[in-house]
Design a protein around this motif. Structure first.
Motif, PDB file in Angstrom:
ATOM      1  N   ASP A  78       1.019  -1.109   0.042  1.00  0.00           N
ATOM      2  CA  ASP A  78       0.163  -0.140   0.149  1.00  0.00           C
ATOM      3  C   ASP A  78       0.708   1.322   0.278  1.00  0.00           C
ATOM      4  O   ASP A  78       1.949   1.460   0.441  1.00  0.00           O
ATOM      5  CB  ASP A  78      -1.217  -0.483   1.613  1.00  0.00           C
ATOM      6  N   ARG A 134      -0.986  -4.732  -9.040  1.00  0.00           N
ATOM      7  CA  ARG A 134      -1.062  -6.438  -8.346  1.00  0.00           C
ATOM      8  C   ARG A 134      -1.210  -7.492  -9.035  1.00  0.00           C
ATOM      9  O   ARG A 134      -1.976  -7.069 -10.666  1.00  0.00           O
ATOM     10  CB  ARG A 134      -2.099  -6.528  -7.069  1.00  0.00           C
ATOM     11  N   ARG A 194      -3.225   9.715   3.445  1.00  0.00           N
ATOM     12  CA  ARG A 194      -4.193   9.631   3.494  1.00  0.00           C
ATOM     13  C   ARG A 194      -5.966  10.582   4.195  1.00  0.00           C
ATOM     14  O   ARG A 194      -7.073  10.439   4.509  1.00  0.00           O
ATOM     15  CB  ARG A 194      -4.455   8.201   3.344  1.00  0.00           C
ATOM     16  N   ASP A 208      -5.300  -1.629   6.134  1.00  0.00           N
ATOM     17  CA  ASP A 208      -3.524  -0.906   6.050  1.00  0.00           C
ATOM     18  C   ASP A 208      -3.129  -0.914   6.795  1.00  0.00           C
ATOM     19  O   ASP A 208      -1.809  -1.390   6.667  1.00  0.00           O
ATOM     20  CB  ASP A 208      -4.130   0.114   5.467  1.00  0.00           C
TER      21      ASP A 208
HETATM   22 MG    MG Z   1      -5.346  -0.772  -0.679  1.00  0.00          MG
END
Ligand code: MG
Ligand code: AMP
Length: 335
Positions: A78, A134, A194, A208
């Motif tokens: 992440d 990914r 974030r 996360d």
């Molecule tokens: Mg994520």
């Protein structure tokens, strides 16, 4: 290229060395590039033009029976900057020629199949640049660290993935694998951003933090991925990603080089040019024919110039890393 450029070819430089020590890697490093951020951003713009022209040739090749394709696999934890690569690097080419797939938690349907099932279905067709945000590597990363499958299951997957990628490459697809590695500190800063920024908050996932808490296990899982799946057919590139501009620069270069290596030319028509011109001309008025001729006379020198510039850029790209003999990069490491 302008004055600033790679002082070493990033391809060999970013390949994981057999004794790669992930803990010791400086994720703020800029291997192969000393010219700084502004020069990198300029370089990327210039490379973007070349990349875009190469992509158009690849697309044309695919439309005329060619089998080739390119697959860019982007892995990273992440906040490593996977989305930024898609936006800033892939964003430089015609979206029509791109097959983008982001892999999340497998759906109920995907879970009923072998883990490579959804990956096979997402492979780029001829002429396309496929991008995996990914990938099947999650099946030896998150699947391992979170214990979603037993060790005897995930540990067999490396060899299976190597066979799978070999098959893809044999089918005409160049596979470019990049792992974006951020430092733990930088990940913390980006995650906090974030939360702090209303325009980024939508990306926040409470999970996360749990993933972050397993940092060491993920590093180990990444290290094993590099050890077991960096093959000659589909090598890894370990990209330090604390400086976003560097990660974008590196991936732009790796992708451009992959396309350069395809040695793409415009497809050769299967019909005779003169015959087709006569046929078309016979259907046109004298006025329209004169207009077409005038346009051709105006445009052709410019087209020829652009083609010559393209050929030059491709030739120059072939010896990226300067005039120190080339191929001199040490594998990552990055010292
Ligand atoms: Mg994520
Ligand atoms: P993001 O990329 O942030 O949108 O998140 C996607 C999530 O899907 C990540 O937490 C991944 O770990 C997870 N994910 C992707 N592939 C798999 C997989 N094969 N098995 C389990 N989780 C996965």
């Amino acid at each position: 290229m302008g004055a600033a450029g790679w002082h070493q070819d990033p391809r060999p430089l970013l390949r994981p060395a057999p004794d790669l020590d992930l803990a010791a890697l400086d994720r703020g490093a800029t291997p192969g590039w000393d010219a700084g951020k502004d020069a990198a951003e300029e370089y990327v713009v210039e490379r973007g033009r070349l990349l875009s022209e190469l992509q158009e040739r690849l697309f044309a090749d695919g439309r005329t029976g060619g089998r080739r394709a390119v697959l860019l696999v982007v892995q990273g934890l992440d906040t490593a900057g996977k989305g930024g690569i898609v936006r800033h690097v892939i964003g430089m080419v015609d979206p029509q020629g791109v097959a983008l797939r982001a892999f999340g938690v497998p759906t109920a349907e995907e879970r009923r199949h072998h883990y490579l099932w959804r990956v096979r279905r997402a492979l780029p067709g001829p002429g396309l640049i496929g991008v995996f945000d990914r990938s099947h590597y999650e099946d030896v990363l998150v699947a391992r660290v979170e214990g979603l499958v037993k060790e005897w299951v995930w540990s067999r997957r490396y060899a299976e993935i190597n066979r799978f990628e070999r098959e893809i490459v044999d089918g005409g697809t160049t596979v470019v694998k990049v792992a974006l590695l951020v430092s733990r500190d930088e990940q913390g800063v980006r995650l906090m951003e974030r939360l702090d920024r209303p325009d980024k908050r939508w990306k926040w996932n409470p999970g996360d933090v749990d993933t972050r808490a397993k940092w060491d296990a993920y590093q180990q899982a990444y290290a094993d991925v590099f050890t077991h799946t960096s093959t000659d057919a589909a090598p890894w590139h370990v990209v330090p990603a604390d400086k976003k501009w560097y990660a974008r620069l590196a991936v732009t270069e790796l992708l451009t080089q992959a396309l350069v290596d395809l040695d793409l030319d415009w497809p050769r028509p299967s019909w005779r040019l003169e015959t087709q011109k006569h046929r078309l001309a016979a259907t046109m008025s004298a006025g329209a024919l004169a207009t077409a001729e005038r346009k051709a006379a105006e445009k052709l020198p410019e087209v020829a110039r652009a083609e010559a510039e393209f050929d030059e850029a491709v030739a120059a790209a072939a010896d990226v890393g300067g005039d120190d003999g080339g191929g001199s990069g040490r594998p990552a490491g990055w010292a």
